[in-house]
Design an enzyme around this catalytic site. Structure first.
Site, short mmCIF file in Angstrom:
data_model
loop_
_atom_site.label_atom_id
_atom_site.label_comp_id
_atom_site.label_asym_id
_atom_site.label_seq_id
_atom_site.Cartn_x
_atom_site.Cartn_y
_atom_site.Cartn_z
N HIS B 262 -37.47 -14.68 5.76
CA HIS B 262 -36.76 -14.24 4.55
C HIS B 262 -35.27 -14.04 4.84
O HIS B 262 -34.41 -14.61 4.15
CB HIS B 262 -37.40 -12.93 4.07
CG HIS B 262 -36.81 -12.36 2.82
ND1 HIS B 262 -37.35 -12.57 1.57
CD2 HIS B 262 -35.73 -11.57 2.63
CE1 HIS B 262 -36.63 -11.95 0.67
NE2 HIS B 262 -35.63 -11.33 1.29
N GLU B 263 -34.97 -13.25 5.87
CA GLU B 263 -33.57 -12.97 6.17
C GLU B 263 -32.82 -14.23 6.61
O GLU B 263 -31.61 -14.35 6.39
CB GLU B 263 -33.44 -11.88 7.23
CG GLU B 263 -34.05 -10.52 6.85
CD GLU B 263 -33.47 -9.92 5.57
OE1 GLU B 263 -32.30 -10.19 5.25
OE2 GLU B 263 -34.22 -9.18 4.87
N HIS B 266 -31.22 -15.75 3.67
CA HIS B 266 -29.93 -15.11 3.38
C HIS B 266 -28.86 -15.58 4.36
O HIS B 266 -27.72 -15.87 3.99
CB HIS B 266 -30.06 -13.59 3.49
CG HIS B 266 -30.84 -12.94 2.38
ND1 HIS B 266 -30.53 -13.11 1.05
CD2 HIS B 266 -31.90 -12.08 2.39
CE1 HIS B 266 -31.37 -12.40 0.30
NE2 HIS B 266 -32.22 -11.77 1.09
N GLU B 292 -31.20 -13.95 -3.33
CA GLU B 292 -32.65 -13.81 -3.22
C GLU B 292 -33.33 -15.16 -3.40
O GLU B 292 -34.38 -15.41 -2.80
CB GLU B 292 -33.12 -12.79 -4.27
CG GLU B 292 -34.48 -12.19 -3.99
CD GLU B 292 -34.54 -11.28 -2.77
OE1 GLU B 292 -33.48 -10.93 -2.20
OE2 GLU B 292 -35.67 -10.91 -2.37
#
Lengths: 493, 493
Positions: B262-263, B266, B292
């Protein structure tokens, strides 16, 4: 009403908050930052520098300083005001054109030096150094005019406030009379010694764990600091959050260990600064020499003490298993081995001052206009022969090109290393007068005795007194090189 | 001549340098800082905030903005100027007294909430939240007056520029019609599935090494970023130096793994921002929802894709040895397990939007004055029953007190999570239209296809377009919740 003083103090606190961020960002740059981050980081730090410079040269300051000096202040506030004025003077002594010329010339010289040094290229280096020196002389002249000190003293005062070169000449002159002979005697004395070398490799993770154990033994507060890794070990951060670094090599156990002990001395000084007036100049570490006196108190006075080897040995065994080199007597011999060499940063406690004396004599002559860049190699060769019996002719890279100080324009810093060593010897002499059983305390691991003395005599004073007064108050006498001589003779002969 | 524009751009660049330091200091605070450093760090960051606020509210700015808007600018400069004006408007919309009242009330409410939440103390929490809400309404009113948007839209615009609540109502309304039924269908469908759980413990060092391998697979540039540990995982730093964090538990392998993926989404968005005009607002990430959409593109669209399990499995075996749970089919079932629950941050991809819709409906009513704090528990209980079939009566701590957003005064943020999930589904639908063999590409590890699309359609656009225009340009249509529905149906049924 101390309204001008209060205004100045509020400005100091504001700068201090920015210095906090600067300090953490610089530590991060050395310890964490991936390579592609460097340009943006450098630009960000330059922007912060420019903000801080603007605050330090605010045209409102001269009137505020004058008004504050006429206000009724207590002794601590008055000392703080003295430090605020000192900082103002050094920030405002140089015209902006000189500051930017210096920045440019120093960066150019240092950058070229990084490749010229390994190439032993004195001829390429000398013109850059000439430019750096010309600007350092102008800087010294400006600082001299604003402070009334001699030119070299005005530079020295940036690093060791209150210290004068006449005093350095006095104490270094004393060293010069006995140091070369002592070095010869120690080398002869150690020739017959048997020293067992540690057998590696020593895994880096185990070295790190050992370092933390030793820092714990030395009272470092891990709630208010960290130990990390960087290419060039240093102690950064802020008093509330000290960021120490060291570096590890699998083949060399003692270098990281003693480096960690050294930096822990810097770290505990910072952690031990008084919380009263934190953020004000009066609450900061006194000077470079005083800082070095703490790292050397830890590394040399305490860390290389024969009884300290008895405390270190079980930790070495804990992390690396038993081996003959870790026997305390042998460990002590390893840590006190003396060997004259060409490189300052690799020098032992006994030969180190010879490297510093040489640099002090040369840089003072350069700044005062008594020598030129072209004279440096001959001065270096003669000094190294005289002080350490080393032949350096033609070897510029391990000679006058070995240190970053001159190529980066930092003249006046070198004496602090040996002043620090002498202060440290003087602190321990004073401790022993007050507490004759000090060596037994160390052997028994009662190190709190040492830390308490340093805290109450050095750390808690911060910058309340100028260096000579601090030395007098802490040890009952002015800087006295006899303590350093006695220390070396008793430890090494 | 673009002199006013050039002046504004230079000011932006200067702020950006300070934001760099802020970002690194905040990352350090979360990832490195020892506890005793917190007060000094917070004061230093507050000082920097105040500097940045002063720059953002400089009285010279309105005239400069007006002058720049009359200057001849190219399209990119004009977009940059639009973003500069947006930032100026939000920084200047609130009177200083409201800013400080908000800071105080939010800090008090959040601080008390940290102990009130575990104590399930709604009665203690409600008065603080009432004060926070009153000030958030004032903030919304001020922002509304300066932007011309409705009150809730003015808050939403802070996080998702160009997005309007009418649009959120449209797409969330569509979700509401099919989501509760879909959740029931998926749960029924998965009831018969056999899922083998991984057997730990999973050593943290091996999890870290796995995380780095997965980041490498996902194209993270370690020359321009790091992976570290913090209590609350986040992606910080700057585009040139991205600082990702995650957290590890020895008993739970997949949480850190999927958190890292997930990160990384980003992180790659930040690393992929255009270098042209770096430091200008137009070169920054577009919005919270767009950000997101990148983390969810990585975690859900790609990381939970059935074919991606085939890429993950060998890495799991490499670091932890083979075990039945790592068989790709089983791994995929583990990563797509759906289970309605009370807690948003623990929710799976299918039930997560239900949590967000509930919060959006309540916070919009609160800000628009259609509901009061005392109405929240009943609204919560009804919504949770309706959307997820959960009984939350009397359970405030796992109900309306579970998130930090409201106690810290952040209204208008929640929709971004689900907007991000919908954008991500829309990106992958567009990718598949352009490249029908996309699933085969993923199975074969040709992930560059995905990254190149995201880079050219999202990352390189940065903030050049407002969100709705970016969505249209990237995917050829406005935000269309049908893609999210199709994605969920095809993956989970």
């Amino acid at each position: 009403m101390n309204t001008a003083y209060a205004d100045l103090a509020a400005r100091q606190l504001r700068s201090w908050r920015f210095i906090h961020l600067q300090s953490i960002a610089q530590w991060d740059q050395a310890a964490n930052m991936p390579p592609a981050g460097n340009e943006a980081r450098s630009l960000a730090l330059a922007e912060l520098d420019s903000l801080l410079h603007g605050m330090a040269t605010d045209p409102a300051l001269p009137a505020l300083l004058a008004a504050a000096e006429a206000e009724p202040l207590d002794a601590l506030q008055r000392a703080n005001l003295r430090e605020i004025r000192r900082a103002w003077r050094s920030a405002n002594a140089l015209p902006a054109s000189l500051v930017s010329a210096k920045t440019l010339a120093n960066a150019r010289c240092e950058h070229a030096w990084r490749s010229q040094r390994p190439a032993n290229d004195w001829a390429g280096f000398a013109p850059n150094l000439r430019e750096v020196l010309a600007l350092a002389r102008q800087e010294a002249e400006c600082l001299s005019q604003s402070s009334g000190l001699s030119r070299y003293d005005a530079l020295l005062d940036l690093y060791e406030p209150g210290m004068r070169s006449s005093e350095v000449v006095r104490v270094f002159g004393a060293l010069r009379t006995w140091l070369p002979g002592l070095i010869r005697d120690v080398v002869a004395h150690q020739a017959a010694e048997t020293v067992v070398q540690p057998v590696g490799p020593f895994a880096v993770d185990a070295q790190k764990a050992l370092g933390r154990d030793v820092m714990q033994l030395l009272g470092f507060n891990f709630e208010a600091g960290r130990l990390d890794v960087s290419t060039h070990p240093f102690c950064g951060g802020v008093p509330e959050d000290v960021r120490m670094t060291t570096r590890y090599r699998e083949g060399d156990l003692l270098q990281a260990l003693m480096g960690t002990i050294h930096e822990t001395g810097h770290g505990r000084y910072e952690q031990g600064l008084p919380r009263e007036l934190l953020g004000q100049p009066v609450a900061r570490a006194r000077s470079m020499g005083l800082h070095e006196s703490q790292s050397l108190s830890f590394e040399m006075q305490l860390g290389s003490h024969p009884a300290f080897a008895g405390l270190l040995a079980p930790l070495l065994v804990k992390h690396f298993g038993a081996q003959p080199a870790f026997e305390p007597g042998n460990l002590h011999r390893l840590l006190t081995r003396v060997s004259p060499g060409l490189i300052r940063v690799e020098a032992d406690e006994v030969t180190y001052p010879a490297h510093v004396i040489l640099r002090f004599e040369i840089e003072r002559a350069l700044i005062e206009g008594e020598a030129e860049v072209d004279d440096v190699p001959a001065l270096w060769d003669a000094g190294m022969q005289d002080l350490l019996g080393q032949d350096t002719r033609g070897n510029f890279k391990d000679g006058p090109m070995q240190d970053i100080h001159w190529p980066s324009g930092a003249f006046g810093y070198f004496p602090c290393y040996t002043l620090g060593a002498m202060y440290a010897a003087q602190w321990f002499a004073a401790m022993r007068r007050e507490r004759p059983q000090l060596d037994a305390d160390i052997a028994a691991g009662r190190l709190g005795v040492v830390f308490d003395w340093l805290s109450s005599h050095i750390w808690q004073s911060a910058s309340r007194y100028e260096t000579p007064e601090l030395v007098q108050r802490a040890s009952g006498e002015p800087l006295n090189p006899a303590h350093f001589e006695a220390h070396l003779r008793s430890r090494y002969l």
